[in-house]
Design an enzyme around this catalytic site. Sequence first.
Site, PDB file in Angstrom:
ATOM      1  N   HIS A 132       3.215  21.310  -2.780  1.00 34.91           N
ATOM      2  CA  HIS A 132       3.547  21.799  -3.876  1.00 34.91           C
ATOM      3  C   HIS A 132       2.845  22.786  -4.753  1.00 34.91           C
ATOM      4  CE1 HIS A 132       4.277  16.496  -5.034  1.00 34.91           C
ATOM      5  NE2 HIS A 132       5.340  17.596  -4.284  1.00 34.91           N
ATOM      6  N   GLU A 161      20.769  21.634   9.318  1.00 36.91           N
ATOM      7  CA  GLU A 161      19.497  21.709   8.958  1.00 36.91           C
ATOM      8  C   GLU A 161      19.135  20.974  10.229  1.00 36.91           C
ATOM      9  OE1 GLU A 161      18.853  21.181   4.644  1.00 36.91           O
ATOM     10  OE2 GLU A 161      20.465  20.143   5.084  1.00 36.91           O
ATOM     11  N   ASP A 173      13.913  22.908   6.732  1.00 37.48           N
ATOM     12  CA  ASP A 173      14.264  21.301   7.332  1.00 37.48           C
ATOM     13  C   ASP A 173      14.590  21.920   9.110  1.00 37.48           C
ATOM     14  OD1 ASP A 173      13.557  19.011   5.347  1.00 37.48           O
ATOM     15  OD2 ASP A 173      16.175  20.305   4.811  1.00 37.48           O
ATOM     16  N   CYS A 207      19.489  29.991   3.709  1.00 37.84           N
ATOM     17  CA  CYS A 207      19.231  29.999   2.352  1.00 37.84           C
ATOM     18  C   CYS A 207      18.003  29.682   2.286  1.00 37.84           C
ATOM     19  CB  CYS A 207      20.277  28.691   1.480  1.00 37.84           C
ATOM     20  SG  CYS A 207      20.544  27.458   2.606  1.00 37.84           S
TER      21      CYS A 207
END
Length: 837
Positions: A476, A698, A722, A769
């Site tokens: 985070h 991903e 991912d 991306c």
Amino acid sequence: MMIGVVAVSHSSRLAEAASELALQMVPGDAVPLRLAAGAGMDADGAAVLGTDALLVAGAIDDLAAECDGVLVLMDLGSAVMSAELALELRTSDVPVRLVPAPFVEGLLAAMVSASGGADLDTVAGEAASALEAKAAQLGGDTAAMPGIPETATEPPADAAPEVVRTVRVRNALGIHARPAALIADAARGARVRLRRLPAGPEASAGSLSRLLTLGVRGGDEVQLRAAGDDAEAAVARIAALFEEGFGEQLVATPEAPDARQDTAPAASIDGADAGDAGAYARADPRVPAGAVLRGRGVSPGVAVGPVVRLATPVGEPPAGGTVPAADRESEAARIAPASSAVAKRLADRAEAAHGETRAILDATRMLASDPDLMSEAAERVRSQGVTAARAVWEVASEQAAALETIGGRTGERAADIRDVRDRIVAELLGVAAGGIPQRDDAFVLVAADLSPADTAALAHSRCAALVTEQGGPTSHAAIIARALGLPAVVAVPGALGIPDGATILVDGESGEVGVEPSADAIAEARAAAEPPPFRPPGRLVDGTPVPLLANVGGAEDAAVAADAGAEGVGLFRTEFCFLGRAAAPDVGEQIAAYRPVLAAFAGRRVVVRTLDAGADKPLPFVAAGHEENPALGVRGVRVGLRQPALLHDQLRALAAAAESEGAQVEVMAPMIATVDEASRFAEAARAAGLPRVGVMIETPAAALMAEELFQVVDFASIGTNDLAQYTMAADRMHPALGELNDPWQPAVLRLIAAVGSAGQAVGAPVGVCGEAAGDPRLAPVLVGLGVTSLSMTPRALGRVSLALGALSVDDCVRAADAAVAAGTAEEARAVASDALG
């Protein structure tokens, strides 16, 4: 003796959750368990609450062949009637007991008892007595409860001599459900009893419910007594569990005063050998002037400033003192307003934020509003007479420790719960909650780690950079630091040893943290880090176009990206208009949310990712049921294909918004793993009026099937975050696995190369991306692997453009070939750099 268990519930989700808890308490598949839950699905695919007697009968018959008896537990009402009817409908004659036990506690107790080889009557008795532990803690009358009688305290006269041993409880939560289950399993085959010293109650080690009534907590001493042929070995097994703390967080004890000592590796310090580094990290934690610590750069840029630490959070409220009985209700009533005040402040911060920062703060706000935490704390005030602050502290601490025991993504929320705990306790005590200091001069914040709320608060402070000892590139703190444009370095061993007030130089790209740097070093770093302006279009020195696009998560992000010169949007995250809602937005609401983003890029390409719910972005109206590992569960396109109305509404809204604003909208599905998924998504998108359809790459499966995917879709975009996580089998939120979650890993690069090659073969665009697209050192390698566009945070556009503008296609291919042939991520970086000169 093998006893099977059938759980009958109105709700399949309740049954699955209860069974997951119970199965964690028994080894392997020691106890056969069947669920007979719910009444099927309705026409929209939603679960229907109810019970089915035929389903219960089938579950009993299924167990009959392998079991000596079957225990049936039911939740309420018609579940009991269905179970009774099932006894008439079944075709087997296995002995069956229907037990009026509490559903969750009874199931857990029955599973543990059955795993020890108990007979049907004993298992039924254990289940029936499962509420005794809770009643004892809350002061209830356990004597009147049904259950099994306690076995004799003294061993028979002809028994072998007892084995007696005293152990200390080293885990913070003591004997709760999971340790009790481990003790029961370790005691199998022996008569072992436990007593809480000095004069507490005693219980059989084989009875989970009785063990829970002992009230054993961290730091207590427990006497083990056993008799029988296996007594000594059983006591040794149980004592070992206590010594290991049952695999949980330890508390300091007289025998282990350093049980909670940080054992992080020593800092890597330039100019000092390994022995010196160890001395800095342990014997003398102060890092000297001139040292350079190295961590993981997660947000580019350079900053210089004095070290400042987080303001000290509120301490643990004292355990002593009892609230008079007459005042307990009013004391308990203080908890809800304090919780609401904290949640309101977090909501205000979320409202002022945007993109992923807002989503993270929304999740933290929900923790502060958790009704279970509040009601349990209030009940503890009423029943035990502790203060409101102490009750919140205890309940939240127990929740956090329980999450850490589970581990994985769930375990990572423990820090968020402790942050919310501290804020509510501070509110109750009327003191400052700690957090980001307010200063007039710029500073560099150094911390072990940061909560989401504290990281978001950096936006309103004079903080110039962030350094943490823990965390990873997708923590985070890292995500929000990038969103705020703050240089940040995480996972820096020894960072807390930098003296307060010391001037440090933070390079958020290289990951270096210099202590008391020279003036020349500061000037050189600042000159190198100054982001150049981006003047579109993005292209190589030989004129080959490489469009540089932006990742956006809402209207404000889109405006910033347009101002920065982004040539379009390569990733429009649409979750922002779904988060924080009890129900999905309708088509009209979605159109209104999408139009401002598309308006900022009228006439230009905007690639929209459809709703990527699930995993770390759960939504209440996207019900996937319990998932052992949400990252491998129902997320991304799997949600849309299972809830077609949700996907259909979003596609309709995107088509309408695109027509209104004139943007060149293309849609792509996240979490694609098969060609069939891609084909079904493409059919739905084109039917809604969106002709350009793509997929996110991903998963390794999608990368390996790229050739076939390009037969049904028009483009692909690689999500490197991912893709690295799934390729390397390393949770990208795990602070210790940052080295594996690296797009420079050769395995990841080779999968990207496979997609690039497949795209080149058919002339299909391939974008990136993920975070890798914004790395000016990696961007040329990606282009050399066949990537045709890069989408990134707007702040990275200038750096990436500058790096690409000095290279040709041949340069990029040469660097890519060298990188994919490397054996490690570090080697890939080095050889690519050498290839580019």
